[in-house]
Motif scaffolding. Structure first.
Motif, PDB file in Angstrom:
ATOM      1  N   GLU A 147      68.868  74.557  69.503  1.00 54.38           N
ATOM      2  CA  GLU A 147      68.088  74.281  70.694  1.00 54.38           C
ATOM      3  C   GLU A 147      66.812  75.106  70.706  1.00 54.38           C
ATOM      4  OE1 GLU A 147      70.617  75.229  74.019  1.00 54.38           O
ATOM      5  OE2 GLU A 147      70.816  77.336  73.462  1.00 54.38           O
ATOM      6  N   LEU A 148      65.796  74.518  71.320  1.00 51.44           N
ATOM      7  CA  LEU A 148      64.507  75.195  71.434  1.00 51.44           C
ATOM      8  C   LEU A 148      64.580  76.296  72.479  1.00 51.44           C
ATOM      9  CD1 LEU A 148      61.447  75.305  70.756  1.00 51.44           C
ATOM     10  CD2 LEU A 148      61.112  73.616  72.581  1.00 51.44           C
ATOM     11  N   VAL A 149      64.107  77.466  72.116  1.00 51.46           N
ATOM     12  CA  VAL A 149      64.093  78.600  73.037  1.00 51.46           C
ATOM     13  C   VAL A 149      62.701  78.776  73.646  1.00 51.46           C
ATOM     14  CG1 VAL A 149      64.385  81.097  73.229  1.00 51.46           C
ATOM     15  CG2 VAL A 149      65.928  79.766  71.772  1.00 51.46           C
ATOM     16  N   ILE A 192      57.460  85.061  74.165  1.00 53.17           N
ATOM     17  CA  ILE A 192      57.021  84.757  72.802  1.00 53.17           C
ATOM     18  C   ILE A 192      55.574  85.198  72.630  1.00 53.17           C
ATOM     19  CG2 ILE A 192      56.263  82.406  73.391  1.00 53.17           C
ATOM     20  CD1 ILE A 192      57.310  81.504  70.631  1.00 53.17           C
ATOM     21  N   SER A 193      55.250  85.674  71.450  1.00 53.20           N
ATOM     22  CA  SER A 193      53.875  86.080  71.154  1.00 53.20           C
ATOM     23  C   SER A 193      53.577  85.839  69.680  1.00 53.20           C
ATOM     24  CB  SER A 193      53.646  87.541  71.529  1.00 53.20           C
ATOM     25  OG  SER A 193      54.498  88.389  70.790  1.00 53.20           O
ATOM     26  N   ARG A 194      52.309  85.902  69.344  1.00 48.96           N
ATOM     27  CA  ARG A 194      51.909  85.696  67.956  1.00 48.96           C
ATOM     28  C   ARG A 194      50.766  86.628  67.592  1.00 48.96           C
ATOM     29  NH1 ARG A 194      50.710  79.682  67.366  1.00 48.96           N
ATOM     30  NH2 ARG A 194      49.908  80.302  65.307  1.00 48.96           N
ATOM     31  N   PRO A 252      51.409  75.420  65.809  1.00 49.27           N
ATOM     32  CA  PRO A 252      52.235  75.841  66.931  1.00 49.27           C
ATOM     33  C   PRO A 252      53.493  76.480  66.336  1.00 49.27           C
ATOM     34  CG  PRO A 252      51.632  73.520  67.104  1.00 49.27           C
ATOM     35  CD  PRO A 252      51.286  73.961  65.714  1.00 49.27           C
ATOM     36  N   MET A 253      53.971  77.528  66.955  1.00 52.01           N
ATOM     37  CA  MET A 253      55.136  78.235  66.438  1.00 52.01           C
ATOM     38  C   MET A 253      56.236  78.237  67.499  1.00 52.01           C
ATOM     39  SD  MET A 253      54.218  79.151  63.405  1.00 52.01           S
ATOM     40  CE  MET A 253      55.551  80.285  62.985  1.00 52.01           C
ATOM     41  N   SER A 254      57.472  78.241  67.033  1.00 53.29           N
ATOM     42  CA  SER A 254      58.600  78.149  67.961  1.00 53.29           C
ATOM     43  C   SER A 254      59.746  79.050  67.515  1.00 53.29           C
ATOM     44  CB  SER A 254      59.125  76.705  68.013  1.00 53.29           C
ATOM     45  OG  SER A 254      58.115  75.798  68.378  1.00 53.29           O
ATOM     46  N   TRP A 255      60.572  79.379  68.463  1.00 56.84           N
ATOM     47  CA  TRP A 255      61.867  79.998  68.204  1.00 56.84           C
ATOM     48  C   TRP A 255      62.947  79.028  68.689  1.00 56.84           C
ATOM     49  CZ3 TRP A 255      62.929  84.348  65.519  1.00 56.84           C
ATOM     50  CH2 TRP A 255      61.881  85.244  65.295  1.00 56.84           C
ATOM     51  N   ASP A 268      55.668  78.022  76.321  1.00 50.22           N
ATOM     52  CA  ASP A 268      56.697  77.293  77.066  1.00 50.22           C
ATOM     53  C   ASP A 268      58.067  77.856  76.724  1.00 50.22           C
ATOM     54  OD1 ASP A 268      54.720  74.421  76.522  1.00 50.22           O
ATOM     55  OD2 ASP A 268      55.078  75.355  78.464  1.00 50.22           O
ATOM     56  N   TYR A 269      58.947  77.834  77.729  1.00 55.95           N
ATOM     57  CA  TYR A 269      60.269  78.416  77.566  1.00 55.95           C
ATOM     58  C   TYR A 269      61.343  77.455  78.065  1.00 55.95           C
ATOM     59  CZ  TYR A 269      57.594  82.718  77.067  1.00 55.95           C
ATOM     60  OH  TYR A 269      56.702  83.680  76.652  1.00 55.95           O
TER      61      TYR A 269
END
Length: 117
Positions: A46-48, A70-72, A33-36, A59-60
Motif C-alpha cells: 500500500e502507498l504510504v 516525506i522529504s527529498r 515523483p518519489m513514493s514510500w 500526499d499521505y
C-alpha cells in the motif's frame, strides 16, 4: 545500474520514531515523483506517502497523516520518511519507489520496520 536502497528500519516501541532513507543510484531522482510504500505480512502493498518533483506537493495515506513526513534531497539523490507516533499496525516492510512512466518503475529491496505494542 539503477538502484534504490532503503535503510533505517528496525525495532521500535509503540509511540517511537524512525527515519527511513532511500539512496538512489544509476539515475537522477530530480525528474521523478518519489513514493514510500509498505507491505505487512499477508497484506497487499500500500502507498504510504508520495512527493512530487521539486517537493512542491506531498500526499499521505489517511492512516499516517499527521505522523509521517516525506522529504527529498535531489542534490544527494535521497528520499526520506520521518515516522513518528509509531503503532503496531505500522509494522511492515517499507519500500522506496520512483515512477517515471510505463517501463520506468524502480523499487528498492525494502527495509523492515517492527513496532512493539
Amino acid at each position: 545500474q539503477v538502484q534504490l536502497v532503503e535503510s533505517g528500519g528496525g525495532f521500535v516501541q509503540f509511540g517511537g520514531s524512525l527515519r527511513l532513507s532511500c539512496a538512489a543510484s544509476g539515475f537522477t531522482i530530480s525528474t521523478f515523483p518519489m513514493s514510500w510504500y509498505r507491505q505487512a505480512p499477508g497484506k497487499k502493498r500500500e502507498l504510504v506517502a508520495d512527493i512530487s518533483t521539486g517537493g512542491v506537493r506531498r500526499d499521505y495515506a489517511d492512516f499516517v497523516k499527521g505522523r509521517f513526513a516525506i522529504s527529498r534531497d535531489d542534490v544527494k539523490n535521497m528520499v526520506y520518511i520521518q515516522m513518528n507516533g509509531l503503532k503496531a499496525e505500522d509494522t511492515a516492510v517499507y519500500y522506496c519507489n520512483a515512477w517515471g512512466g510505463p517501463g520506468t518503475d524502480y523499487w528498492g529491496q525494502g527495509t523492515q520496520v517492527t513496532v512493539s505494542s
